[in-house]
Design a protein around this motif. Structure first.
Motif, PDB file in Angstrom:
ATOM      1  N   THR A 315      91.394 -36.293 117.193  1.00 16.44           N
ATOM      2  CA  THR A 315      92.049 -37.488 116.665  1.00 16.44           C
ATOM      3  C   THR A 315      91.217 -38.089 115.540  1.00 16.44           C
ATOM      4  OG1 THR A 315      90.965 -38.864 118.346  1.00 16.44           O
ATOM      5  CG2 THR A 315      93.154 -37.999 118.869  1.00 16.44           C
ATOM      6  N   GLY A 316      90.248 -37.337 115.032  1.00 16.21           N
ATOM      7  CA  GLY A 316      89.394 -37.814 113.957  1.00 16.21           C
ATOM      8  C   GLY A 316      89.995 -37.517 112.590  1.00 16.21           C
ATOM      9  N   LEU A 317      90.056 -38.514 111.724  1.00 19.35           N
ATOM     10  CA  LEU A 317      90.603 -38.332 110.384  1.00 19.35           C
ATOM     11  C   LEU A 317      89.634 -37.555 109.504  1.00 19.35           C
ATOM     12  CD1 LEU A 317      92.019 -41.930 109.771  1.00 19.35           C
ATOM     13  CD2 LEU A 317      93.364 -39.829 109.929  1.00 19.35           C
ATOM     14  N   THR A 318      90.177 -36.722 108.631  1.00 15.74           N
ATOM     15  CA  THR A 318      89.352 -36.003 107.663  1.00 15.74           C
ATOM     16  C   THR A 318      88.896 -36.977 106.576  1.00 15.74           C
ATOM     17  OG1 THR A 318      91.276 -35.400 106.322  1.00 15.74           O
ATOM     18  CG2 THR A 318      90.612 -33.860 108.062  1.00 15.74           C
ATOM     19  N   ASP A 319      87.833 -36.608 105.871  1.00 15.47           N
ATOM     20  CA  ASP A 319      87.304 -37.469 104.807  1.00 15.47           C
ATOM     21  C   ASP A 319      88.347 -37.715 103.716  1.00 15.47           C
ATOM     22  OD1 ASP A 319      84.905 -37.579 106.139  1.00 15.47           O
ATOM     23  OD2 ASP A 319      83.943 -36.022 104.933  1.00 15.47           O
ATOM     24  N   SER A 320      89.140 -36.687 103.403  1.00 18.25           N
ATOM     25  CA  SER A 320      90.113 -36.809 102.317  1.00 18.25           C
ATOM     26  C   SER A 320      91.259 -37.764 102.665  1.00 18.25           C
ATOM     27  CB  SER A 320      90.682 -35.438 101.955  1.00 18.25           C
ATOM     28  OG  SER A 320      91.373 -34.874 103.048  1.00 18.25           O
ATOM     29  N   SER A 321      91.374 -38.129 103.947  1.00 18.21           N
ATOM     30  CA  SER A 321      92.447 -39.040 104.365  1.00 18.21           C
ATOM     31  C   SER A 321      92.145 -40.491 104.009  1.00 18.21           C
ATOM     32  CB  SER A 321      92.663 -38.947 105.879  1.00 18.21           C
ATOM     33  OG  SER A 321      92.992 -37.636 106.280  1.00 18.21           O
ATOM     34  N   GLN A 322      90.872 -40.783 103.752  1.00 21.41           N
ATOM     35  CA  GLN A 322      90.468 -42.170 103.578  1.00 21.41           C
ATOM     36  C   GLN A 322      91.110 -42.837 102.363  1.00 21.41           C
ATOM     37  OE1 GLN A 322      88.907 -43.786 105.929  1.00 21.41           O
ATOM     38  NE2 GLN A 322      88.809 -41.873 107.099  1.00 21.41           N
ATOM     39  N   GLN A 323      91.392 -42.057 101.317  1.00 23.83           N
ATOM     40  CA  GLN A 323      91.971 -42.641 100.117  1.00 23.83           C
ATOM     41  C   GLN A 323      93.344 -43.253 100.415  1.00 23.83           C
ATOM     42  OE1 GLN A 323      90.764 -42.929  96.643  1.00 23.83           O
ATOM     43  NE2 GLN A 323      92.427 -44.388  96.949  1.00 23.83           N
ATOM     44  N   GLN A 324      94.178 -42.509 101.143  1.00 21.87           N
ATOM     45  CA  GLN A 324      95.507 -43.033 101.441  1.00 21.87           C
ATOM     46  C   GLN A 324      95.443 -44.182 102.444  1.00 21.87           C
ATOM     47  OE1 GLN A 324      99.127 -40.492 102.875  1.00 21.87           O
ATOM     48  NE2 GLN A 324      99.242 -40.848 100.669  1.00 21.87           N
ATOM     49  N   ILE A 325      94.537 -44.096 103.395  1.00 23.68           N
ATOM     50  CA  ILE A 325      94.334 -45.203 104.334  1.00 23.68           C
ATOM     51  C   ILE A 325      93.948 -46.466 103.562  1.00 23.68           C
ATOM     52  CG2 ILE A 325      92.852 -46.082 106.168  1.00 23.68           C
ATOM     53  CD1 ILE A 325      94.853 -44.080 107.199  1.00 23.68           C
ATOM     54  N   GLN A 326      93.029 -46.315 102.618  1.00 28.75           N
ATOM     55  CA  GLN A 326      92.600 -47.458 101.811  1.00 28.75           C
ATOM     56  C   GLN A 326      93.757 -48.011 100.985  1.00 28.75           C
ATOM     57  OE1 GLN A 326      89.306 -48.853 101.799  1.00 28.75           O
ATOM     58  NE2 GLN A 326      90.506 -50.475 100.826  1.00 28.75           N
ATOM     59  N   ASN A 327      94.581 -47.108 100.442  1.00 33.38           N
ATOM     60  CA  ASN A 327      95.737 -47.547  99.656  1.00 33.38           C
ATOM     61  C   ASN A 327      96.698 -48.398 100.491  1.00 33.38           C
ATOM     62  OD1 ASN A 327      94.841 -46.310  97.348  1.00 33.38           O
ATOM     63  ND2 ASN A 327      96.249 -44.568  97.468  1.00 33.38           N
ATOM     64  N   ILE A 328      96.940 -47.967 101.732  1.00 30.94           N
ATOM     65  CA  ILE A 328      97.842 -48.731 102.608  1.00 30.94           C
ATOM     66  C   ILE A 328      97.248 -50.107 102.906  1.00 30.94           C
ATOM     67  CG2 ILE A 328      98.933 -48.819 104.875  1.00 30.94           C
ATOM     68  CD1 ILE A 328     100.142 -46.770 102.927  1.00 30.94           C
ATOM     69  N   ALA A 329      95.936 -50.146 103.120  1.00 26.79           N
ATOM     70  CA  ALA A 329      95.276 -51.428 103.359  1.00 26.79           C
ATOM     71  C   ALA A 329      95.425 -52.350 102.149  1.00 26.79           C
ATOM     72  CB  ALA A 329      93.796 -51.203 103.681  1.00 26.79           C
ATOM     73  N   GLU A 330      95.296 -51.781 100.958  1.00 30.25           N
ATOM     74  CA  GLU A 330      95.431 -52.591  99.738  1.00 30.25           C
ATOM     75  C   GLU A 330      96.865 -53.108  99.582  1.00 30.25           C
ATOM     76  OE1 GLU A 330      93.127 -53.652  97.910  1.00 30.25           O
ATOM     77  OE2 GLU A 330      91.444 -52.394  98.562  1.00 30.25           O
TER      78      GLU A 330
END
Length: 415
Positions: A315-330
């Protein structure tokens, strides 16, 4: 979930290995990490270019990758720091051939990018290339890939490669090509083209789209539908006096090929002036357009994440997933009234109870990650795993066909 070459390679380069490399080479750990983050996509981009442009259809590269995988280097990548790869089967002269004689110039470019000495960049690149080849070779062996399959697989990694590129790294410039979209251009069927030379800006800073502005697209769709109906009616033989007309003409059906998907990089400007890097039709593009529309909130309208992945079997996110996660937060920060729910889905294979638990855990992981990325916790109102309950593709179908059922999505509850 599809195999991600970049994440698999980075998974073998541990923090201890980075510390050892920094100590051995006399560099900072931050510099070595930045260097590796650049060397991995450069190596993969070179492999894609080599495979698609070679006269043997990538057979030579595949053979080398298989030999490297069987050599055991993946068990001890730190042994490659010296750059002496002559003892590894298949690696003799690979650095120069893979980079088309530009190994030194690429090392120098990586050196400037990471802020380390050229000799350090050369050593790290000499370690990264065999690791990338070994991981690629192992994947090819495990899945019995032919040269054509392996070359298509490499081409399929372009989107992941683009998503993982660190800011300021010009991979295309290092390889002497106009843009990364030209990689793999010889592959027909299933190739993904990313138009990264000219970015479009979608501006939502002016506020919601007025209802009267939404007539253009529906009108266009109606015109297209009418044209298609006219075309098919015109092409069909009409029956006369109620008689059935039998067409004895032999129809030759052309081979079916997978259409090429064109992804265009865009800049999405939020109402607060924040700019997001995204793709046309991606979750950011669709979600922001929806939030700026007059369309009512619906529990049945979900937005699929298209660049969020989990490490295999976890259930661990890959490093490359962080960009889209950050975009949703923004996006949530730019729309403080919006509230969302995260949903997780699986295909029909495996145990249904285990699938539901996995999808629940992954939905919770994404919800937590969005909050950690800076979103107001009150805006993420839930996370639910639906398992295979909404899966539509039969469990006996191919893995490629079942991908549509394995997804993570976002539902807007208030806007």
């Amino acid at each position: 979930m599809s195999f991600n070459l970049i994440e698999s390679v980075k998974g073998l380069i541990s923090g201890d290995l980075i510390s050892k490399a920094a100590s051995t080479l006399g560099e900072s750990e931050g510099g070595i990490q930045k260097l590796i983050n650049g060397a991995v996509p450069v190596s993969i981009a070179s492999m894609i270019q080599n495979a698609t442009n070679s006269s043997d259809g990538g057979a030579g590269l595949l053979d080398t990758a298989r030999q490297v995988s069987r050599s055991g280097v993946l068990g001890n990548p730190g042994s490659l720091f010296s750059g002496n790869t002559s003892s590894v089967p298949g690696l003799s002269g690979i650095m120069e051939s893979l980079f088309d004689g530009n190994f030194n110039s690429i090392s120098n470019a990586l050196s400037s990018f990471a802020g380390v000495r050229s000799s350090s960049a050369s050593s790290i690149l000499s370690m990264v290339v065999p690791v990338v080849l070994g991981v690629f070779g192992k994947h090819a062996i495990d899945n019995n890939l032919s040269a054509t399959d392996a070359t298509s697989f490499l081409a399929s990694q372009k989107l992941s490669l683009l998503s993982s590129l660190p800011p300021g790294l010009d991979v295309a410039g290092m390889l002497g090509i106009s843009s990364l979209s030209s990689l793999g251009s010889k592959i027909s069927g299933g190739a993904t083209t990313v138009a990264d030379t000219a970015q479009q800006t979608v501006d939502y800073a002016a506020g919601p789209v007025k209802k009267g502005d939404n007539w253009v697209m529906p009108l266009l769709l109606v015109l297209i539908a009418a044209a298609l109906i006219w075309y098919f009616l015109k092409g069909n033989n009409k029956a006369s006096s109620g008689a059935v007309t039998v067409d004895t003409t032999t129809v030759v059906t052309p081979p079916v090929t997978t259409p090429i998907l064109t992804l265009t990089r865009i800049k999405v400007r939020l109402p607060n002036g924040k700019m997001l890097n995204a793709y046309t039709g991606g979750i950011e593009d669709k979600l922001v357009a929806y939030l700026n529309s007059n369309e009512a909130v619906s529990k049945d309208k979900w937005f699929d994440f298209d660049n969020v992945n989990f490490k295999t079997g976890t259930t661990g996110l890959t490093d490359s997933s962080q960009q889209q996660i950050q975009n949703i937060a923004e996006i949530l920060k730019a729309y403080p009234k919006v509230k969302v729910k995260v949903g997780g889905y699986t295909d029909k294979t495996g145990d249904s109870i285990a699938n539901q638990k996995l999808s629940q855990s992954r939905a919770e992981t994404i919800a937590s990650a969005i909050k950690t990325a800076g979103a107001n916790a009150q805006q993420v109102v839930g996370a639910e795993g639906y398992g295979s309950h909404f899966a539509t593709v039969d469990a006996s179908a191919s893995d490629e066909a079942r991908k549509v059922d394995r997804r993570m999505a976002l539902n807007v509850r208030e806007k």
